[in-house]
Design a protein around this motif. Structure first.
Motif: not given
Length: 342
Positions: A70-91
């Protein structure tokens, strides 16, 4: 220390130019594809183990594994929120709601609002929600006019700090529900549905397979250690570093560097901390993919040295010692203030 001030205004542009030239702000699609696949395998594998073990007290070991997952999942969600994974707002929204609401059970919209304010005003006693929502006090003024419960916590906050992290998962969910009820998220119906779906499925799976006593113990270990894991990663980032108040703000680079602490370590530290051991680089360049933070570190260190800006980095063990020492120091100041005649 109650204020964080730079020796003088510093220039951010040269560092920003060097980082852009090195290509460190570009999305890392391949890296994150692998991260999502391996993290999915970790979560699915942990729940498969849960199903395989059945009604056994060995499930408490599964709870430990799931807390880490769950912690590792939270850190991926954190990266998503910062636009590190994609800059597409819908994604970003889809991935954020999936990781936050559906998989973890707390509001992605609430966290985005909360975390953005933290990045804009790190360690500010009036504006940083990571400072404001805690039971402990990071400066003596936070102990003024508090409830009896919080006053007790502040008197004993150093020994209570790590035990209180067991409640972090509950705090995230309470904050989520309050935010949705107040209408401060953009998709309240979707978020409510996903939170409810998570809670119902989680409860049905756990209580249908385990004896009620074991089910309660499993949930306590899983959710408690999930909170401890998050807290052990978040606490060294800013706690015990200078705090600020008032309306005057330092320049962007000084504001981020002076209030942040890096954890010195290895690639294993990078994995365990989800890249947040490079807290200075993350705060200076929040959209930078976590895989590039290690490469950004020498550039940031050199620029800070050139500008005369303190760059603070310690071992993981030392960081926790400093956090507890700061909390003890605040408690002592509060006691001294209380003993002075009015």
């Amino acid at each position: 220390m109650t204020t964080a001030q730079a020796p003088a205004p510093v220039s951010f542009a040269p560092l920003q130019a060097a980082v852009r030239e090195a290509g460190l702000l570009k999305p890392r699609t391949g890296y994150y594809t692998v991260k999502f696949l391996t993290n999915t395998a970790l979560v699915v594998g942990a729940w498969a183990l849960f199903w395989r073990l059945g009604d056994s007290w060995w499930q408490l070991a599964t709870a430990v594994l799931l807390a880490f997952a769950y912690g590792q999942t939270a850190y991926l969600g954190h990266d998503v929120g910062h636009g590190q994974v994609t800059r597409n707002r819908r994604a970003m929204t889809v991935l954020g709601l999936t990781h936050g609401n559906l998989l973890l059970g707390f509001s992605y919209g609430w966290w985005m609002n909360h975390h953005t304010r933290h990045h804009n005003h790190p360690n500010h006693l009036d504006h940083d929600p990571d400072i404001l929502r805690r039971l402990v006090a990071f400066a003596p003024r936070q102990a003024e006019g508090v409830s009896a419960l919080r006053a007790f916590v502040i008197r004993h906050q150093a020994p209570l700090f790590f035990p209180l992290l067991n409640l972090e998962g509950i705090g995230l969910r309470v904050g989520s529900v309050i935010a949705i009820r107040r209408g401060v998220v953009r998709n309240p119906r979707t978020e409510t549905f996903l939170l409810a779906l998570h809670a119902v499925v989680y409860a049905v799976v756990v209580f249908s397979l385990l004896d009620p006593l074991l089910a309660v113990a499993f949930i306590a270990v899983h959710q408690g250690l999930f909170g401890v894991y998050l807290g052990c990663v978040f606490a060294p980032n800013h706690k015990g570093m200078p705090v600020r108040d008032g309306e005057a703000e330092p320049d962007w680079l000084s504001r981020q560097v002076l209030t942040s602490r890096n954890i010195r370590g290895s690639l294993l530290h990078d994995f365990f901390y989800g890249g947040l051991n490079y807290q200075i680089e993350h705060h200076v360049f929040p959209t930078m993919p976590r895989a590039n933070l290690r490469k950004c570190r020498p550039l940031t260190m050199a620029h800070c040295a050139q500008q005369g800006l303190p760059y603070y980095e310690v071992s993981a063990t030392r960081s926790y010692i400093e956090v507890l020492a700061h909390l003890r120091g605040v408690t002592e100041q509060v006691r001294q203030n209380a003993s002075r005649p009015a």
